[in-house]
Scaffold this motif. Structure first.
Motif, PDB file in Angstrom:
ATOM      1  N   LYS A 124       0.738  -1.256   0.084  1.00 54.19           N
ATOM      2  CA  LYS A 124      -0.004  -0.079   0.083  1.00 54.19           C
ATOM      3  C   LYS A 124       0.894   1.195  -0.080  1.00 54.19           C
ATOM      4  O   LYS A 124       0.874   2.087  -0.818  1.00 54.19           O
ATOM      5  N   ALA A 125       1.881   1.475   0.802  1.00 51.07           N
ATOM      6  CA  ALA A 125       2.772   2.509   0.824  1.00 51.07           C
ATOM      7  C   ALA A 125       3.664   2.794  -0.420  1.00 51.07           C
ATOM      8  O   ALA A 125       3.730   3.893  -0.640  1.00 51.07           O
ATOM      9  N   VAL A 126       3.933   1.723  -0.864  1.00 51.19           N
ATOM     10  CA  VAL A 126       4.820   1.739  -2.192  1.00 51.19           C
ATOM     11  C   VAL A 126       3.813   2.277  -3.378  1.00 51.19           C
ATOM     12  O   VAL A 126       4.182   3.233  -4.199  1.00 51.19           O
ATOM     13  N   ILE A 127       2.763   1.837  -3.341  1.00 53.78           N
ATOM     14  CA  ILE A 127       1.626   2.419  -4.563  1.00 53.78           C
ATOM     15  C   ILE A 127       1.474   3.829  -4.094  1.00 53.78           C
ATOM     16  O   ILE A 127       1.364   4.691  -5.043  1.00 53.78           O
ATOM     17  N   GLU A 128       1.262   4.281  -3.125  1.00 51.22           N
ATOM     18  CA  GLU A 128       0.851   5.669  -2.754  1.00 51.22           C
ATOM     19  C   GLU A 128       2.166   6.303  -2.865  1.00 51.22           C
ATOM     20  O   GLU A 128       1.946   7.535  -3.630  1.00 51.22           O
ATOM     21  N   ASN A 129       3.192   6.036  -2.618  1.00 56.53           N
ATOM     22  CA  ASN A 129       4.428   6.638  -3.179  1.00 56.53           C
ATOM     23  C   ASN A 129       4.566   6.689  -4.378  1.00 56.53           C
ATOM     24  O   ASN A 129       5.141   7.720  -5.154  1.00 56.53           O
ATOM     25  N   GLY A 130       4.254   5.780  -5.290  1.00 61.08           N
ATOM     26  CA  GLY A 130       4.389   5.527  -6.589  1.00 61.08           C
ATOM     27  C   GLY A 130       3.725   6.654  -7.237  1.00 61.08           C
ATOM     28  O   GLY A 130       4.144   7.367  -8.323  1.00 61.08           O
ATOM     29  N   TYR A 131       2.424   6.781  -6.806  1.00 56.81           N
ATOM     30  CA  TYR A 131       1.673   7.760  -7.574  1.00 56.81           C
ATOM     31  C   TYR A 131       1.926   9.298  -7.006  1.00 56.81           C
ATOM     32  O   TYR A 131       1.432  10.338  -7.645  1.00 56.81           O
ATOM     33  N   LEU A 132       2.706   9.503  -6.036  1.00 53.92           N
ATOM     34  CA  LEU A 132       3.314  10.752  -5.885  1.00 53.92           C
ATOM     35  C   LEU A 132       4.342  10.943  -6.981  1.00 53.92           C
ATOM     36  O   LEU A 132       4.380  12.445  -7.500  1.00 53.92           O
ATOM     37  N   LYS A 133       4.932  10.072  -7.551  1.00 53.25           N
ATOM     38  CA  LYS A 133       5.788  10.433  -8.739  1.00 53.25           C
ATOM     39  C   LYS A 133       5.015  10.497 -10.124  1.00 53.25           C
ATOM     40  O   LYS A 133       5.371  11.280 -11.129  1.00 53.25           O
ATOM     41  N   ARG A 134       3.867   9.910  -9.987  1.00 51.17           N
ATOM     42  CA  ARG A 134       3.231   9.667 -11.315  1.00 51.17           C
ATOM     43  C   ARG A 134       1.598   9.965 -11.039  1.00 51.17           C
ATOM     44  O   ARG A 134       0.792   8.948 -10.682  1.00 51.17           O
ATOM     45  N   PRO A 135       1.166  11.067 -10.560  1.00 47.51           N
ATOM     46  CA  PRO A 135      -0.133  11.345 -10.066  1.00 47.51           C
ATOM     47  C   PRO A 135      -1.286  10.812 -11.168  1.00 47.51           C
ATOM     48  O   PRO A 135      -2.315  10.652 -10.891  1.00 47.51           O
ATOM     49  N   ALA A 136      -1.083  10.802 -12.559  1.00 43.96           N
ATOM     50  CA  ALA A 136      -1.834  10.206 -13.333  1.00 43.96           C
ATOM     51  C   ALA A 136      -2.288   8.706 -12.867  1.00 43.96           C
ATOM     52  O   ALA A 136      -3.603   8.280 -13.465  1.00 43.96           O
ATOM     53  N   ARG A 137      -1.449   8.016 -12.120  1.00 38.94           N
ATOM     54  CA  ARG A 137      -1.798   6.723 -11.737  1.00 38.94           C
ATOM     55  C   ARG A 137      -2.630   6.567 -10.576  1.00 38.94           C
ATOM     56  O   ARG A 137      -3.231   5.501 -10.297  1.00 38.94           O
ATOM     57  N   ARG A 138      -3.091   7.579  -9.923  1.00 41.39           N
ATOM     58  CA  ARG A 138      -3.761   7.691  -8.717  1.00 41.39           C
ATOM     59  C   ARG A 138      -5.085   7.147  -8.828  1.00 41.39           C
ATOM     60  O   ARG A 138      -5.534   6.449  -7.935  1.00 41.39           O
ATOM     61  N   ALA A 139      -5.753   7.810  -9.809  1.00 42.96           N
ATOM     62  CA  ALA A 139      -7.189   7.143  -9.706  1.00 42.96           C
ATOM     63  C   ALA A 139      -7.689   5.850  -9.795  1.00 42.96           C
ATOM     64  O   ALA A 139      -8.286   5.558  -8.933  1.00 42.96           O
ATOM     65  N   ASN A 140      -6.942   5.092 -10.764  1.00 42.03           N
ATOM     66  CA  ASN A 140      -6.851   3.766 -10.860  1.00 42.03           C
ATOM     67  C   ASN A 140      -6.607   2.923  -9.534  1.00 42.03           C
ATOM     68  O   ASN A 140      -7.089   2.163  -8.805  1.00 42.03           O
ATOM     69  N   SER A 141      -5.578   3.408  -8.979  1.00 41.41           N
ATOM     70  CA  SER A 141      -4.659   2.727  -7.856  1.00 41.41           C
ATOM     71  C   SER A 141      -5.727   2.896  -6.751  1.00 41.41           C
ATOM     72  O   SER A 141      -5.774   2.089  -5.918  1.00 41.41           O
ATOM     73  N   ASP A 142      -6.162   4.138  -6.518  1.00 43.43           N
ATOM     74  CA  ASP A 142      -7.097   4.247  -5.440  1.00 43.43           C
ATOM     75  C   ASP A 142      -8.601   3.383  -5.641  1.00 43.43           C
ATOM     76  O   ASP A 142      -8.979   2.884  -4.729  1.00 43.43           O
ATOM     77  N   ALA A 143      -9.099   3.684  -6.658  1.00 43.09           N
ATOM     78  CA  ALA A 143     -10.605   3.014  -6.966  1.00 43.09           C
ATOM     79  C   ALA A 143     -10.309   1.605  -6.912  1.00 43.09           C
ATOM     80  O   ALA A 143     -11.273   0.824  -6.572  1.00 43.09           O
ATOM     81  N   ILE A 144      -9.285   1.054  -7.403  1.00 42.87           N
ATOM     82  CA  ILE A 144      -9.392  -0.332  -7.902  1.00 42.87           C
ATOM     83  C   ILE A 144      -8.331  -1.287  -6.299  1.00 42.87           C
ATOM     84  O   ILE A 144      -8.887  -2.162  -6.228  1.00 42.87           O
ATOM     85  N   PHE A 145      -7.476  -0.519  -5.942  1.00 40.49           N
ATOM     86  CA  PHE A 145      -6.889  -1.171  -4.966  1.00 40.49           C
ATOM     87  C   PHE A 145      -6.971  -0.389  -3.508  1.00 40.49           C
ATOM     88  O   PHE A 145      -7.599  -1.009  -2.589  1.00 40.49           O
ATOM     89  N   ILE A 146      -6.688   0.695  -3.399  1.00 39.95           N
ATOM     90  CA  ILE A 146      -6.685   1.349  -1.901  1.00 39.95           C
ATOM     91  C   ILE A 146      -7.895   1.384  -1.179  1.00 39.95           C
ATOM     92  O   ILE A 146      -8.223   0.905  -0.313  1.00 39.95           O
ATOM     93  N   ASN A 147      -8.949   1.929  -2.110  1.00 40.44           N
ATOM     94  CA  ASN A 147     -10.242   2.130  -1.423  1.00 40.44           C
ATOM     95  C   ASN A 147     -11.183   1.124  -1.529  1.00 40.44           C
ATOM     96  O   ASN A 147     -12.218   1.012  -1.072  1.00 40.44           O
ATOM     97  N   SER A 148     -10.897   0.027  -2.500  1.00 44.54           N
ATOM     98  CA  SER A 148     -11.787  -1.247  -2.514  1.00 44.54           C
ATOM     99  C   SER A 148     -11.404  -2.565  -2.315  1.00 44.54           C
ATOM    100  O   SER A 148     -12.014  -3.318  -1.883  1.00 44.54           O
ATOM    101  N   THR A 149     -10.069  -2.608  -2.219  1.00 44.88           N
ATOM    102  CA  THR A 149      -9.596  -4.018  -2.096  1.00 44.88           C
ATOM    103  C   THR A 149      -8.624  -4.184  -1.027  1.00 44.88           C
ATOM    104  O   THR A 149      -8.633  -5.059  -0.202  1.00 44.88           O
ATOM    105  N   TYR A 150      -7.700  -3.197  -0.385  1.00 45.76           N
ATOM    106  CA  TYR A 150      -6.813  -3.442   0.438  1.00 45.76           C
ATOM    107  C   TYR A 150      -7.332  -3.498   1.896  1.00 45.76           C
ATOM    108  O   TYR A 150      -6.581  -4.789   2.482  1.00 45.76           O
ATOM    109  N   GLU A 151      -8.055  -3.169   2.395  1.00 42.43           N
ATOM    110  CA  GLU A 151      -8.579  -3.660   3.959  1.00 42.43           C
ATOM    111  C   GLU A 151      -9.398  -4.821   3.830  1.00 42.43           C
ATOM    112  O   GLU A 151      -8.867  -5.671   4.734  1.00 42.43           O
TER     113      GLU A 151
END
Length: 170
Positions: A92-119
């Protein structure tokens, strides 16, 4: 009270002195040593460009995610739930750090992984029930593959990493 104040004045003077000395050094970066690739840059902007290039993009983060993903798979094979949980949290931390470098990747990362799958996956691992843990892993795997499709890189799913970690292989 005066002794404390005088002690604080001494501490402040020391900090200021060291800061000035450090600043003076920072103004003469060129050490002549090729190992000082960052210090030898012409100016701060050039140093930041070097750092930005060195840190890489989202692919660097995904490389680390892939390595941790494989470790989770092995941890579950050994029923080492603590190791699986540890690496899942790091992913989770690596993905969040990753989209700091590439903000365009955030929407799908959050929608598919962080907000719906991680917990849900974390909870599955924390049950320490191997069947639930493998189901959680399967959900994580699906989320990864779904995100690759959403990011228009579906060919990323055609690799041994995903073939070898299909839960049916256990």
């Amino acid at each position: 009270m005066t002794k404390i104040f005088n002690g604080n004045k001494l501490l402040i003077a020391l900090v200021v002195s060291l800061s000035v000395e450090n600043f003076a050094y920072s103004e003469s970066y060129d050490t002549g040593d090729e190992r000082d690739w960052l210090l030898n840059a012409e100016n701060d902007k050039d140093r930041l460009i070097l750092l930005q290039n060195y840190l890489g993009g989202f692919s660097v983060s995904m490389w680390e995610v892939g390595d941790r993903y494989k470790t989770i798979y092995s941890a579950l094979q050994n029923e080492n739930f603590d190791l699986a949980i540890y690496h899942w949290k790091k992913i989770k931390a690596v993905i969040e750090n990753g989209y700091l470098k590439r903000p365009a990747r955030r929407a799908n990362s959050d929608a598919i992984f962080i907000n719906s799958t991680y917990e849900a996956v974390l909870s599955a691992f924390e049950t320490r029930d191997i069947k639930k843990a493998w189901q959680g892993f399967s959900n994580a795997r699906s989320a990864c593959m779904t995100c690759h499709v959403a990011e228009k890189i579906p060919w990323m799913n055609d690799q041994n990493l995903f073939r070898d970690t299909a839960v049916s292989n256990n």
